[in-house]
Enzyme design. Structure first.
Site, PDB file in Angstrom:
ATOM      1  N   TRP A 106      28.825 -71.505  34.829  1.00  0.00           N
ATOM      2  CA  TRP A 106      27.694 -71.092  33.975  1.00  0.00           C
ATOM      3  C   TRP A 106      27.603 -69.588  33.864  1.00  0.00           C
ATOM      4  O   TRP A 106      27.275 -69.059  32.802  1.00  0.00           O
ATOM      5  CB  TRP A 106      26.396 -71.705  34.498  1.00  0.00           C
TER       6      TRP A 106
ATOM      7  N   ASP B 253      19.519 -66.772  36.229  1.00  0.00           N
ATOM      8  CA  ASP B 253      19.611 -68.174  35.811  1.00  0.00           C
ATOM      9  C   ASP B 253      19.357 -69.018  37.059  1.00  0.00           C
ATOM     10  O   ASP B 253      20.192 -69.101  37.948  1.00  0.00           O
ATOM     11  CB  ASP B 253      21.013 -68.438  35.239  1.00  0.00           C
TER      12      ASP B 253
ATOM     13  N   LYS C 105      17.372 -80.323  36.387  1.00  0.00           N
ATOM     14  CA  LYS C 105      17.862 -80.466  37.765  1.00  0.00           C
ATOM     15  C   LYS C 105      16.687 -80.489  38.737  1.00  0.00           C
ATOM     16  O   LYS C 105      16.458 -81.479  39.416  1.00  0.00           O
ATOM     17  CB  LYS C 105      18.830 -79.341  38.104  1.00  0.00           C
TER      18      LYS C 105
HETATM   19  N1  PMP Z   1      23.050 -72.742  34.233  1.00  0.00           N
HETATM   20  C1  PMP Z   1      23.255 -73.529  35.298  1.00  0.00           C
HETATM   21  C2  PMP Z   1      23.216 -72.938  36.675  1.00  0.00           C
HETATM   22  C3  PMP Z   1      23.531 -74.891  35.112  1.00  0.00           C
HETATM   23  O1  PMP Z   1      23.742 -75.690  36.168  1.00  0.00           O
HETATM   24  C4  PMP Z   1      23.565 -75.412  33.804  1.00  0.00           C
HETATM   25  C5  PMP Z   1      23.881 -76.877  33.598  1.00  0.00           C
HETATM   26  N2  PMP Z   1      22.855 -77.638  33.199  1.00  0.00           N
HETATM   27  C6  PMP Z   1      23.344 -74.550  32.727  1.00  0.00           C
HETATM   28  C7  PMP Z   1      23.083 -73.224  32.984  1.00  0.00           C
HETATM   29  C8  PMP Z   1      23.381 -75.038  31.315  1.00  0.00           C
HETATM   30  O2  PMP Z   1      22.194 -75.686  31.058  1.00  0.00           O
HETATM   31  P1  PMP Z   1      21.907 -76.483  29.710  1.00  0.00           P
HETATM   32  O3  PMP Z   1      22.752 -77.694  29.744  1.00  0.00           O
HETATM   33  O4  PMP Z   1      20.443 -76.758  29.806  1.00  0.00           O
HETATM   34  O5  PMP Z   1      22.240 -75.599  28.568  1.00  0.00           O
END
Ligand code: PMP
Length: 361
Positions: free
Chosen positions: A103, A172, A196
């Site tokens: 990510w 994040d 999560k």
């Molecule tokens: N950042 C982290 C740390 C993640 O684990 C995730 C996966 N859900 C994301 C960003 C991306 O999130 P999304 O699927 O809501 O775009």
């Protein structure tokens, strides 16, 4: 009572039972309206109360100071990967990132559309198995960005990086928000996809310090400006009503069970149960994360062969231990043990892994 398994998926992930039950109970008739929460207009008082309650609860459980704005947005945490540089860019100033993989790498990729991304540290050379030590950001940069917990690799920041006082720290926190106590005032911006540790998929929480809201250049499209959403209480356009409502119910659960402090204590106990099994296994289970970078939320490990790992995942199913297959970037197994995972589930998994080792080593 409906059958419930222990769900170790990384996200969408297990939710507090109390939140699911409350949603079920008032699904057809929300707050005496005779309508489902899925059906009422977001311009009504009962809906406004959900928004107000969700705001008040997140402020309370995280201890968010008054000079921070709270936003509930759609588009996932991935949309913040470009909204962060779009909103915080300053001509001529670098935007600094730590690349802890997955990510974080995706977030870095978005920055070059807005200016210069500078990676100040990375653990790529060791397949992102650790959080770089002694990270320091540079004075005069537009902002400093970290990913507090790497969901894929099972690594988590266990120290605070050095950030110059004129540089806002952006984080994040998608996979460890409310897993442990933090000081919001140490951050300029916090964002987290809900699916999560906060609620279901479909909404992203963004917490922005007031002075950073107006930094955005005029050329940024309306929907991409945090200021647009701040001005309209997250209802510039139709908000993701059901996910916000579920987050509100999940936050009720955090508050009623002793807050983030109590969750952190249990989270530390849960993680220790599994890391102890890994450490006592004489290499039968190999933890992916270095000991100093281990995640409280995602425990990642591999075994001698993919066949053995498949056998272990399959053998867990009849015990109602579900969702243990690792992400392809690490392979092996991953147990995601977010706030809503009861300690009983983790104990059962730890016992299973101990027995599996004895039978298969
Ligand atoms: N950042 C982290 C740390 C993640 O684990 C995730 C996966 N859900 C994301 C960003 C991306 O999130 P999304 O699927 O809501 O775009």
């Amino acid at each position: 009572m409906t059958k419930r398994v222990y769900n170790f998926y990384a996200g969408p992930a297990t939710l507090p039972l109390s939140a699911l039950e409350k949603a079920r109970d008032e699904f057809l008739d929300f707050a005496g309206t005779g309508m489902s929460v899925l059906e009422i207009s977001h311009r009504t008082k009962p809906w406004q109360k959900v928004m107000d309650d969700a705001d008040a609860l997140i402020r309370e459980v995280m201890g968010i100071p008054n000079d921070y704005k709270v936003l509930w947005l759609s588009g996932g945490a991935s949309s913040q990967f470009y909204m962060v540089p779009a909103n915080l860019q300053v001509p001529g100033k670098p935007m600094e990132y730590v690349n802890t993989g997955g990510w974080a790498s995706k977030a870095i990729k978005e920055v070059n559309r807005y200016g210069e991304a500078k990676v100040v540290a990375s653990s790529e050379e060791e397949n992102f198995s650790y959080i770089p030590a002694d990270v320091e950001f540079t004075e005069g940069s537009a902002y400093a960005h970290i990913t507090s917990n790497n969901t894929l690799y099972g690594t988590e920041w266990n120290y605070d990086p050095k950030v110059p006082s004129d540089v806002p720290l952006v984080c994040d926190m998608s996979s460890d928000i409310n897993a442990r106590e933090i000081k919001v005032k140490d951050y300029g911006v916090i964002y987290a996809g809900a699916q999560k540790n906060l609620g279901p998929a479909g909404v992203t929480l963004v917490i922005v310090r007031e002075d950073l809201v107006e930094r955005v250049p005029d050329t940024v499209p309306t929907m991409q400006k945090w200021s647009t959403h701040v001005g309209k209480g997250s209802m510039f356009n139709t908000p993701p009503v059901f996910p916000i409502y579920m987050c509100k119910l999940a936050l009720d659960n955090i508050k009623e069970t002793g807050g983030v402090k109590a969750k952190e204590a249990v989270n530390r106990e849960k993680a220790k149960l599994l890391y102890d099994v890994i450490d006592a296994s004489d290499g039968f289970y190999k933890g992916h994360a270095r000991a100093d970078s281990r995640s409280l939320m995602n425990v990642t490990f591999t075994m001698a062969t993919p066949e053995l790992e498949d056998k272990c995942v399959a053998g867990a199913l009849p015990l109602d231990l579900v969702g243990l297959k690792g992400h392809r970037s690490v392979g092996g197994m991953r147990a995601s043990i977010y706030n809503a995972m009861p300690i009983e589930g983790v104990k059962k998994l730890a016992e299973y892994l101990t027995e599996f080792k004895e039978k298969n080593q």
